[in-house]
Design a protein around this motif. Structure first.
Motif, mmCIF file in Angstrom:
data_model
loop_
_atom_site.group_PDB
_atom_site.id
_atom_site.type_symbol
_atom_site.label_atom_id
_atom_site.label_comp_id
_atom_site.label_asym_id
_atom_site.label_seq_id
_atom_site.Cartn_x
_atom_site.Cartn_y
_atom_site.Cartn_z
ATOM 1 N N HIS A 188 11.069 -10.445 -18.645
ATOM 2 C CA HIS A 188 12.334 -10.039 -18.017
ATOM 3 C C HIS A 188 13.514 -10.338 -18.939
ATOM 4 N N LEU A 189 13.524 -11.513 -19.549
ATOM 5 C CA LEU A 189 14.644 -11.893 -20.412
ATOM 6 C C LEU A 189 14.710 -11.037 -21.669
ATOM 7 N N LYS A 190 13.562 -10.593 -22.169
ATOM 8 C CA LYS A 190 13.565 -9.714 -23.343
ATOM 9 C C LYS A 190 14.351 -8.437 -23.066
ATOM 10 N N ARG A 191 14.246 -7.951 -21.841
ATOM 11 C CA ARG A 191 14.972 -6.735 -21.477
ATOM 12 C C ARG A 191 16.427 -7.018 -21.130
ATOM 13 N N GLU A 192 16.664 -8.166 -20.534
ATOM 14 C CA GLU A 192 17.996 -8.440 -19.966
ATOM 15 C C GLU A 192 18.926 -9.164 -20.927
ATOM 16 N N ASN A 193 18.443 -10.186 -21.642
ATOM 17 C CA ASN A 193 19.255 -10.946 -22.586
ATOM 18 C C ASN A 193 18.335 -11.659 -23.575
ATOM 19 N N PRO A 194 18.018 -11.019 -24.706
ATOM 20 C CA PRO A 194 17.051 -11.585 -25.658
ATOM 21 C C PRO A 194 17.418 -12.978 -26.171
ATOM 22 N N LEU A 195 18.702 -13.313 -26.215
ATOM 23 C CA LEU A 195 19.081 -14.651 -26.676
ATOM 24 C C LEU A 195 18.478 -15.737 -25.796
ATOM 25 N N LEU A 196 18.344 -15.428 -24.504
ATOM 26 C CA LEU A 196 17.829 -16.441 -23.586
ATOM 27 C C LEU A 196 16.320 -16.625 -23.729
ATOM 28 N N VAL A 197 15.647 -15.702 -24.400
ATOM 29 C CA VAL A 197 14.223 -15.913 -24.702
ATOM 30 C C VAL A 197 14.079 -17.140 -25.597
ATOM 31 N N GLU A 198 14.993 -17.294 -26.542
ATOM 32 C CA GLU A 198 14.965 -18.471 -27.421
ATOM 33 C C GLU A 198 15.176 -19.746 -26.616
ATOM 34 N N ALA A 199 16.057 -19.693 -25.624
ATOM 35 C CA ALA A 199 16.282 -20.864 -24.774
ATOM 36 C C ALA A 199 15.023 -21.208 -23.987
ATOM 37 N N LEU A 200 14.334 -20.182 -23.483
ATOM 38 C CA LEU A 200 13.089 -20.416 -22.741
ATOM 39 C C LEU A 200 12.018 -21.008 -23.650
ATOM 40 N N GLU A 201 11.911 -20.514 -24.874
ATOM 41 C CA GLU A 201 10.915 -21.059 -25.805
ATOM 42 C C GLU A 201 11.221 -22.514 -26.148
ATOM 43 N N SER A 202 12.503 -22.855 -26.248
ATOM 44 C CA SER A 202 12.872 -24.260 -26.480
ATOM 45 C C SER A 202 12.446 -25.122 -25.300
ATOM 46 N N LEU A 203 12.627 -24.606 -24.088
ATOM 47 C CA LEU A 203 12.195 -25.353 -22.902
ATOM 48 C C LEU A 203 10.692 -25.554 -22.896
ATOM 49 N N GLN A 204 9.955 -24.550 -23.314
ATOM 50 C CA GLN A 204 8.501 -24.690 -23.355
ATOM 51 C C GLN A 204 8.076 -25.748 -24.366
ATOM 52 N N SER A 205 8.823 -25.879 -25.453
ATOM 53 C CA SER A 205 8.549 -26.961 -26.414
ATOM 54 C C SER A 205 8.799 -28.321 -25.767
ATOM 55 N N LEU A 206 9.870 -28.414 -24.968
ATOM 56 C CA LEU A 206 10.145 -29.664 -24.254
ATOM 57 C C LEU A 206 9.057 -29.946 -23.219
ATOM 58 N N ASP A 207 8.570 -28.895 -22.554
ATOM 59 C CA ASP A 207 7.465 -29.074 -21.598
ATOM 60 C C ASP A 207 6.282 -29.752 -22.278
ATOM 61 N N SER A 208 5.915 -29.238 -23.451
ATOM 62 C CA SER A 208 4.767 -29.783 -24.177
ATOM 63 C C SER A 208 4.998 -31.241 -24.566
ATOM 64 N N ALA A 209 6.215 -31.548 -25.057
ATOM 65 C CA ALA A 209 6.528 -32.926 -25.454
ATOM 66 C C ALA A 209 6.499 -33.857 -24.251
ATOM 67 N N ALA A 210 7.074 -33.410 -23.133
ATOM 68 C CA ALA A 210 7.134 -34.259 -21.937
ATOM 69 C C ALA A 210 5.744 -34.489 -21.348
ATOM 70 N N ARG A 211 4.868 -33.503 -21.429
ATOM 71 C CA ARG A 211 3.514 -33.688 -20.911
ATOM 72 C C ARG A 211 2.749 -34.728 -21.729
ATOM 73 N N LYS A 212 3.012 -34.783 -23.029
ATOM 74 C CA LYS A 212 2.298 -35.742 -23.873
ATOM 75 C C LYS A 212 2.652 -37.184 -23.522
ATOM 76 N N ILE A 213 3.854 -37.406 -23.024
ATOM 77 C CA ILE A 213 4.235 -38.778 -22.652
ATOM 78 C C ILE A 213 4.183 -38.986 -21.142
ATOM 79 N N GLY A 214 3.689 -37.976 -20.421
ATOM 80 C CA GLY A 214 3.435 -38.152 -18.994
ATOM 81 C C GLY A 214 4.604 -37.870 -18.082
ATOM 82 N N LEU A 215 5.745 -37.371 -18.587
ATOM 83 C CA LEU A 215 6.902 -37.132 -17.737
ATOM 84 C C LEU A 215 6.814 -35.805 -16.981
#
Length: 498
Positions: A18-45
């Protein structure tokens, strides 16, 4: 029937498309969040099915809050140019209503579960938030939320939320929790007051929750305070006194500066016989309504900055606050483990020594402890005893880990008032207490240099996204404008030559 759960990965994939069609800049923001998801899961948060994307409203979001009968639904109907919401002098709707554009031209009412399972909307996974308020409430998400579609063109690319009057709602705790939730997510918050009841007593809850608790927020500028149905005061001997009483009540709650608005709905207005007074009221209303509408239009731009800012805020809180708190909890747990280990293993060693002395003495006298002499005779039997002692010592160590964890968790539950943060910390504490993680390292389990690098990288990426947004919406040097002019002149010249 067992509740069907959606996969966060599938949800995020749909959101990314959806973001690719609506606002591609926010795809980068979503990918950054997914990186944070991975980091937070490794420390159990974060758990395996949790994502930080749930804390962000991905569409421009405007919420309309206030007590019942303040004219919230009438205001929205007037803005949309469509009679979508029921109106009345009493509390009409006891649900939070998310309103979005209907692409097929038809208005519909859909259940709250339509919001709970879609990350593009606010209230994604709200059932889990309600479950934290009281077990079982998550299954009743449809009693708190609903989704309505409307063919009004003003809704394209925007979401509106109409709230119930929480001072008239029996489900108070859950309603206030949802109110706080949407305030954090919103790009703009319209707080409506009833001009018929401007005295502090009549709007006590609104003043406490929507004024006193918000004036010191960093995003306080997103709140607009509106006295609605002001036309009714035209019949008063001194209509300005009603406005003055309202402003004094707001000032007592801590809001002493800023813009205040006075409006009314022409379709529902009481007749104003005095032509000069009517013209004055209309002029003030039209000016204030125009300003409010302009602010509502701006959220499409503000939303992109808000999302990028939220990504950076999550990364900063994770790096500078959450990890520090988790490190403190782990330190308290380690101290508890070592203390209990010392007591338990010391008691075990003392017991072994006492039994050994007693057995040796009894064996020498030929007494009743011949069994002890039998155990210690030969070379292989002490190995068995050593194994028994080691096994008992290991069991006592894991018992110490569990007891220390329970003590830290109980203290955290009492001290941490934020239920969301308490949940994350308890999840991370349990992660650190897993058998595969030693109690010796002082750092939280999973906190590696790579994880820290990920958080620092996301912060830098967020700052870079702000610069990209500035390049899109601002041109302080005027260079882009000049380039556009050059391109326009070049295209004009080519057309002439052709």
């Amino acid at each position: 029937m067992e509740e069907r759960k959606t996969s966060p990965r599938k949800d995020l994939k749909r959101l990314k498309e959806h973001l690719k069609r609506e606002n591609p800049l926010l795809v980068e923001a979503l990918e950054s969040l997914q990186s944070l998801d991975s980091a937070a899961r490794k420390i159990g948060l974060l758990g395996p099915d949790e994502t930080y994307a749930r804390y962000i409203a991905w569409w421009p979001l405007i919420s309309v809050l206030g007590p019942y009968s303040a004219g919230k639904s009438s205001f929205l109907n007037q803005y949309l140019g469509y009679s979508l919401q029921e109106t009345g002098s009493q509390a009409v709707d006891d649900k939070f209503t998310v309103i979005c554009y209907a692409s097929d031209g038809k208005a519909r009412s859909l259940p709250g579960s339509a919001l709970d399972a879609d990350p593009r909307f606010p209230f994604y996974k709200m059932s889990e938030e309600l479950e934290k308020v009281e077990p079982g409430e998550g299954m009743r998400v449809d009693t708190y939320l609903q989704l309505k579609t409307c063919p009004s063109e003003k809704l394209r690319g925007m979401i509106l939320i109409d709230s119930p009057g929480f001072d008239a709602d029996a489900q108070r705790t859950s309603t206030l929790r949802i109110t706080d939730y949407i305030i954090d997510l919103s790009d703009l918050v319209l707080v409506l007051f009833d001009a018929r009841r401007p005295e502090p007593g009549a709007m006590r809850d609104t003043l406490e929750h929507l004024v006193k608790r918000t004036v010191k927020r960093k995003d306080a500028a997103k709140f607009l305070y509106i006295l609605n149905q002001i036309d009714l005061t035209a019949r008063e001997d001194n209509p300005e006194e009603v406005v003055g009483a309202w402003q004094r009540a707001i000032a007592q709650a801590g809001l002493t500066a800023g813009r205040f608005y006075r409006i009314y709905n022409e379709d529902c207005a009481a007749p104003i016989e005095n032509s000069a007074l009517r013209e004055r009221f209309q002029r003030k209303r039209d000016r204030d309504l125009a300003d409010i509408t302009d602010r509502m239009t701006q959220v499409r731009v503000e939303r992109a900055y808000r999302i990028v800012g939220a990504v950076k805020k999550i990364a900063l809180e994770l790096r500078d606050s959450e990890i520090a708190k988790l490190t403190s909890l782990r330190a308290a747990w380690r101290r508890g483990v070592f203390l209990r280990d010392g007591v338990f293993l010391g008691a075990l060693a003392l017991a072994v020594i006492v039994i050994s002395i007693w057995g040796a003495t009894s064996g020498a006298d030929g007494g009743s402890a011949r069994w002890w002499s039998w155990i210690w005779s030969g070379l292989w039997k002490p190995v068995i005893v050593t194994g028994i002692v080691a096994g008992l010592g290991g069991w006592l160590h894991f018992k110490a880990r569990a007891m220390a964890g329970s003590a830290v968790a109980a203290r955290l539950t009492n001290e941490e008032k934020n239920p969301e943060r308490r949940h994350r910390m308890l999840t991370a504490l349990r992660h650190n207490m897993k058998i595969r993680h030693s109690a010796l390292p002082p750092a939280p389990a999973g906190l590696t240099p790579k994880v820290m690098d990920t958080m620092n990288r996301v912060i830098e990426e967020a700052e870079g996204l702000v610069q990209k947004l500035n390049d899109t919406y601002a041109d302080p040097t005027g260079e882009r404008a000049r380039e556009n002019e050059r391109q326009s002149e070049q295209q004009t010249g080519e057309k002439r030559c052709g």
